[in-house]
Design a protein around this motif. Sequence first.
Motif, mmCIF file in Angstrom:
data_model
loop_
_atom_site.group_PDB
_atom_site.id
_atom_site.type_symbol
_atom_site.label_atom_id
_atom_site.label_comp_id
_atom_site.label_asym_id
_atom_site.label_seq_id
_atom_site.Cartn_x
_atom_site.Cartn_y
_atom_site.Cartn_z
ATOM 1 N N GLY A 57 -12.851 8.193 4.507
ATOM 2 C CA GLY A 57 -11.456 8.123 4.958
ATOM 3 C C GLY A 57 -10.484 8.047 3.797
ATOM 4 O O GLY A 57 -10.794 8.472 2.685
ATOM 5 N N ARG A 58 -9.312 7.460 4.035
ATOM 6 C CA ARG A 58 -8.229 7.546 3.033
ATOM 7 C C ARG A 58 -8.255 6.433 1.992
ATOM 8 O O ARG A 58 -7.478 6.464 1.043
ATOM 9 N N ALA A 59 -9.114 5.419 2.173
ATOM 10 C CA ALA A 59 -9.127 4.282 1.237
ATOM 11 C C ALA A 59 -10.471 4.169 0.527
ATOM 12 O O ALA A 59 -11.495 4.646 1.030
ATOM 13 N N GLU A 68 -11.540 -11.619 9.631
ATOM 14 C CA GLU A 68 -12.772 -12.426 9.664
ATOM 15 C C GLU A 68 -12.571 -13.794 9.020
ATOM 16 O O GLU A 68 -13.479 -14.616 8.999
ATOM 17 N N VAL A 69 -11.391 -14.013 8.433
ATOM 18 C CA VAL A 69 -11.125 -15.276 7.738
ATOM 19 C C VAL A 69 -10.336 -16.190 8.673
ATOM 20 O O VAL A 69 -9.385 -15.757 9.322
ATOM 21 N N ASN A 70 -10.746 -17.445 8.761
ATOM 22 C CA ASN A 70 -10.001 -18.401 9.602
ATOM 23 C C ASN A 70 -10.018 -19.786 8.950
ATOM 24 O O ASN A 70 -10.519 -19.938 7.823
ATOM 25 N N GLY A 103 -8.975 6.283 -2.833
ATOM 26 C CA GLY A 103 -7.693 5.846 -2.267
ATOM 27 C C GLY A 103 -7.425 4.426 -2.737
ATOM 28 O O GLY A 103 -7.869 4.035 -3.827
ATOM 29 N N VAL A 104 -6.765 3.646 -1.904
ATOM 30 C CA VAL A 104 -6.404 2.297 -2.355
ATOM 31 C C VAL A 104 -7.651 1.412 -2.561
ATOM 32 O O VAL A 104 -8.612 1.470 -1.793
ATOM 33 N N ALA A 105 -7.622 0.633 -3.653
ATOM 34 C CA ALA A 105 -8.656 -0.368 -3.936
ATOM 35 C C ALA A 105 -7.914 -1.697 -4.070
ATOM 36 O O ALA A 105 -7.208 -1.921 -5.059
#
Length: 257
Positions: A57-59, A68-70, A103-105
Amino acid sequence: MFTTINYECHEGISWIKLNRPDKLNAFIAEMNREITHAVRQAAKDEEVRCIVITGEGRAFCSGQDLAEVNDDTNHGDLLRNHYTPMVKAIMACEKPIIAAVNGVAAGAGFSLALACDFRLASEKASFINAFVNIGLIPDSGNLHFLSHLVGRAKAIEISVLGEKIPAQKALELGVINRVIPQDTWQKEVEEFASKLAKMPTKAIGLIKRYLTLAENLPLDAYLEKEAEGQRIAGLTKDAKEGVQAFIEKRQPEYIGQ
Ligand code: T3D
């Protein structure tokens, strides 16, 4: 059988493709585990002489899946149990590993790219040390790798400001090895990986190991280690082939042993 990554091997190259494109390939624990497993598998596979990690995909990867963090998350345990084994598997792998940053890291996605041996970036790629933007510190070895690459002054700027760094700027800073135009992206990544896969693999593995020693030992101690490393390299079939090919004025044919 993997569920969060795609894994393929052909022509001496193992491709690990992060595969949660709807979440920009954000990490969940299973993805950390599968990357770790895939890197270890490729490290053991005698057919594999180069590993490429990239994103579907694009990333490339947007870091930890924040859904997933709480409040109950123990952030230290999350690192110890999932991220640290992944970084250690990459560092322990004595084969070249390329991060093909499509794409974005961001966040730990940036850290994953930093842990690899080479960073090739598409002209569309960008890098964000996003941790500070959510009140965390860079993890997965990020500050260790980044400060070695760019020095303390730039590492603190990149980490404290948490701003998006376009691929070209990342190249100028020394964070990445090269920027590749979008229309030749796949071809150039394949050519680079293929070049590495035809090189003397054991020597590359030793260079990885000894670069880490060089960064951490005083010169006298390092020089002693280096002599042992060269002894090991000199015993490989590829070292014998390299010398023989030079004498015979022909191109060497390395077999990775
Ligand atoms: O305990 C610990 O947590 C320790 C470990 C920490 C490791 C870390 O990595 S901390 C840093 C976590 N990552 C981030 O803070 C980055 C968050 N993402 C972003 O800032 C932006 O998404 C990007 C700059 C990466 C990309 O922006 P953009 O505008 O191109 O895309 P987008 O619209 O923001 O994202 C597209 C979708 O991906 C969107 O979902 P939707 O609305 O289409 O359903 C977005 O929520 C989702 N997404 C992107 N990043 C994450 C994510 N979902 C969960 N977690 C993410 N990290």
